[in-house]
Motif scaffolding. Sequence first.
Motif, PDB file in Angstrom:
ATOM      1  N   LEU A   1     -32.098 -20.311  20.122  1.00 38.57           N
ATOM      2  CA  LEU A   1     -31.884 -19.672  21.420  1.00 38.57           C
ATOM      3  C   LEU A   1     -32.378 -18.232  21.391  1.00 38.57           C
ATOM      4  N   THR A   2     -32.916 -17.789  22.502  1.00 37.55           N
ATOM      5  CA  THR A   2     -33.163 -16.359  22.696  1.00 37.55           C
ATOM      6  C   THR A   2     -31.903 -15.754  23.318  1.00 37.55           C
ATOM      7  N   ALA A   3     -31.860 -14.453  23.433  1.00 40.87           N
ATOM      8  CA  ALA A   3     -30.728 -13.810  24.115  1.00 40.87           C
ATOM      9  C   ALA A   3     -30.647 -14.300  25.562  1.00 40.87           C
ATOM     10  N   HIS A   4     -31.800 -14.452  26.206  1.00 43.87           N
ATOM     11  CA  HIS A   4     -31.847 -14.966  27.583  1.00 43.87           C
ATOM     12  C   HIS A   4     -31.302 -16.400  27.632  1.00 43.87           C
ATOM     13  N   GLY A   5     -31.693 -17.249  26.664  1.00 43.54           N
ATOM     14  CA  GLY A   5     -31.201 -18.618  26.609  1.00 43.54           C
ATOM     15  C   GLY A   5     -29.699 -18.677  26.405  1.00 43.54           C
ATOM     16  N   ALA A   6     -29.178 -17.821  25.534  1.00 42.45           N
ATOM     17  CA  ALA A   6     -27.732 -17.779  25.291  1.00 42.45           C
ATOM     18  C   ALA A   6     -26.994 -17.324  26.547  1.00 42.45           C
ATOM     19  N   ALA A   7     -27.564 -16.354  27.250  1.00 39.62           N
ATOM     20  CA  ALA A   7     -26.939 -15.875  28.493  1.00 39.62           C
ATOM     21  C   ALA A   7     -26.945 -16.973  29.559  1.00 39.62           C
ATOM     22  N   GLU A   8     -28.031 -17.723  29.647  1.00 40.00           N
ATOM     23  CA  GLU A   8     -28.101 -18.821  30.613  1.00 40.00           C
ATOM     24  C   GLU A   8     -27.111 -19.923  30.255  1.00 40.00           C
ATOM     25  N   ARG A   9     -26.958 -20.213  28.987  1.00 38.08           N
ATOM     26  CA  ARG A   9     -25.972 -21.206  28.534  1.00 38.08           C
ATOM     27  C   ARG A   9     -24.573 -20.774  28.966  1.00 38.08           C
ATOM     28  N   THR A  10     -24.248 -19.513  28.752  1.00 39.09           N
ATOM     29  CA  THR A  10     -22.943 -18.986  29.137  1.00 39.09           C
ATOM     30  C   THR A  10     -22.761 -19.014  30.655  1.00 39.09           C
ATOM     31  N   ARG A  11     -23.790 -18.629  31.390  1.00 32.17           N
ATOM     32  CA  ARG A  11     -23.725 -18.620  32.857  1.00 32.17           C
ATOM     33  C   ARG A  11     -23.548 -20.028  33.419  1.00 32.17           C
ATOM     34  N   LEU A  12     -24.254 -20.994  32.819  1.00 25.16           N
ATOM     35  CA  LEU A  12     -24.242 -22.357  33.342  1.00 25.16           C
ATOM     36  C   LEU A  12     -22.999 -23.160  32.962  1.00 25.16           C
ATOM     37  N   ALA A  13     -22.343 -22.824  31.861  1.00 25.37           N
ATOM     38  CA  ALA A  13     -21.220 -23.639  31.362  1.00 25.37           C
ATOM     39  C   ALA A  13     -20.173 -23.937  32.436  1.00 25.37           C
ATOM     40  N   PRO A  14     -19.667 -22.955  33.175  1.00 24.24           N
ATOM     41  CA  PRO A  14     -18.668 -23.302  34.195  1.00 24.24           C
ATOM     42  C   PRO A  14     -19.271 -24.082  35.368  1.00 24.24           C
ATOM     43  N   LEU A  15     -20.555 -23.901  35.616  1.00 23.58           N
ATOM     44  CA  LEU A  15     -21.214 -24.638  36.694  1.00 23.58           C
ATOM     45  C   LEU A  15     -21.382 -26.114  36.325  1.00 23.58           C
ATOM     46  N   VAL A  16     -21.576 -26.385  35.039  1.00 23.08           N
ATOM     47  CA  VAL A  16     -21.660 -27.772  34.565  1.00 23.08           C
ATOM     48  C   VAL A  16     -20.324 -28.475  34.798  1.00 23.08           C
ATOM     49  N   VAL A  17     -19.244 -27.773  34.559  1.00 22.98           N
ATOM     50  CA  VAL A  17     -17.909 -28.316  34.826  1.00 22.98           C
ATOM     51  C   VAL A  17     -17.762 -28.599  36.323  1.00 22.98           C
ATOM     52  N   GLU A  18     -18.276 -27.697  37.142  1.00 15.56           N
ATOM     53  CA  GLU A  18     -18.213 -27.881  38.595  1.00 15.56           C
ATOM     54  C   GLU A  18     -19.042 -29.091  39.037  1.00 15.56           C
ATOM     55  N   VAL A  19     -20.209 -29.295  38.431  1.00 14.02           N
ATOM     56  CA  VAL A  19     -21.016 -30.481  38.736  1.00 14.02           C
ATOM     57  C   VAL A  19     -20.204 -31.738  38.449  1.00 14.02           C
ATOM     58  N   GLN A  20     -19.582 -31.790  37.282  1.00 13.99           N
ATOM     59  CA  GLN A  20     -18.782 -32.959  36.928  1.00 13.99           C
ATOM     60  C   GLN A  20     -17.622 -33.130  37.898  1.00 13.99           C
ATOM     61  N   ARG A  21     -16.995 -32.025  38.281  1.00  7.71           N
ATOM     62  CA  ARG A  21     -15.877 -32.109  39.235  1.00  7.71           C
ATOM     63  C   ARG A  21     -16.357 -32.668  40.571  1.00  7.71           C
ATOM     64  N   GLU A  22     -17.523 -32.215  41.029  1.00  5.84           N
ATOM     65  CA  GLU A  22     -18.043 -32.735  42.298  1.00  5.84           C
ATOM     66  C   GLU A  22     -18.397 -34.214  42.202  1.00  5.84           C
ATOM     67  N   LEU A  23     -18.929 -34.619  41.068  1.00  2.94           N
ATOM     68  CA  LEU A  23     -19.323 -36.019  40.909  1.00  2.94           C
ATOM     69  C   LEU A  23     -18.120 -36.951  40.790  1.00  2.94           C
ATOM     70  N   THR A  24     -17.057 -36.488  40.154  1.00  2.00           N
ATOM     71  CA  THR A  24     -15.924 -37.383  39.867  1.00  2.00           C
ATOM     72  C   THR A  24     -14.618 -36.939  40.508  1.00  2.00           C
ATOM     73  N   GLY A  25     -14.628 -35.851  41.260  1.00  3.79           N
ATOM     74  CA  GLY A  25     -13.399 -35.296  41.821  1.00  3.79           C
ATOM     75  C   GLY A  25     -12.656 -36.230  42.759  1.00  3.79           C
ATOM     76  N   HIS A  26     -13.346 -37.154  43.377  1.00  6.42           N
ATOM     77  CA  HIS A  26     -12.685 -38.091  44.293  1.00  6.42           C
ATOM     78  C   HIS A  26     -12.069 -39.282  43.560  1.00  6.42           C
ATOM     79  N   LEU A  27     -12.301 -39.361  42.252  1.00  6.20           N
ATOM     80  CA  LEU A  27     -11.702 -40.421  41.439  1.00  6.20           C
ATOM     81  C   LEU A  27     -10.353 -39.952  40.901  1.00  6.20           C
ATOM     82  N   ASP A  28      -9.417 -40.888  40.745  1.00  7.22           N
ATOM     83  CA  ASP A  28      -8.178 -40.487  40.081  1.00  7.22           C
ATOM     84  C   ASP A  28      -8.442 -40.419  38.578  1.00  7.22           C
ATOM     85  N   ALA A  29      -7.483 -39.923  37.825  1.00  3.66           N
ATOM     86  CA  ALA A  29      -7.677 -39.698  36.385  1.00  3.66           C
ATOM     87  C   ALA A  29      -8.052 -40.990  35.656  1.00  3.66           C
TER      88      ALA A  29
END
Length: 151
Positions: free
Chosen positions: A96-124
């Motif tokens: 990773l470059t410093a830019h790549g590490a920063a993008e990984r950090t920036r994207l991590a919570p957004l990846v969780v949000e993607v999963q929440r949007e895809l499966t949020g209407h499902l029960d556990a």
Amino acid sequence: MPDLPEPQRHVGNLIRRAQQLHLATWARVASPDITSAQYSILAVLDRLGEASQRELCDEVDLDRSTIADLVRRMEKAELITRRRAEGDARRNVVTLTAHGAAERTRLAPLVVEVQRELTGHLDAAESTALFQGLWAMLEGAGRDRSSDSRA
């Protein structure tokens, strides 16, 4: 579901449609520029520190030509660096470059949000069953591929 018409009753059709939904949700929520496959590479490099392109193939389950193309594009975007391994001129080591590490950090919570949007209407239980079913399908296909390669 036998009562559904073709092609809706076929798992392959549902997987294709789910992938289209994933791609659209990813581009809208996470990034229109960094793909989910590229994010996977950022996450693996963040975890491992460095990896050969072959190791990246194994970690993200992509073929060598796809990894080579992703690495080339990610290097051009300054997300990663690539160098020849000491003692093995055929092997590329990727970090990773410093830019790549920063993008990984920036994207991590957004990846969780993607999963929440895809499966949020499902029960556990449904969400767990979806994950476990897909994992089992892929694991079974992996066993089939490894037994084919031994033949």
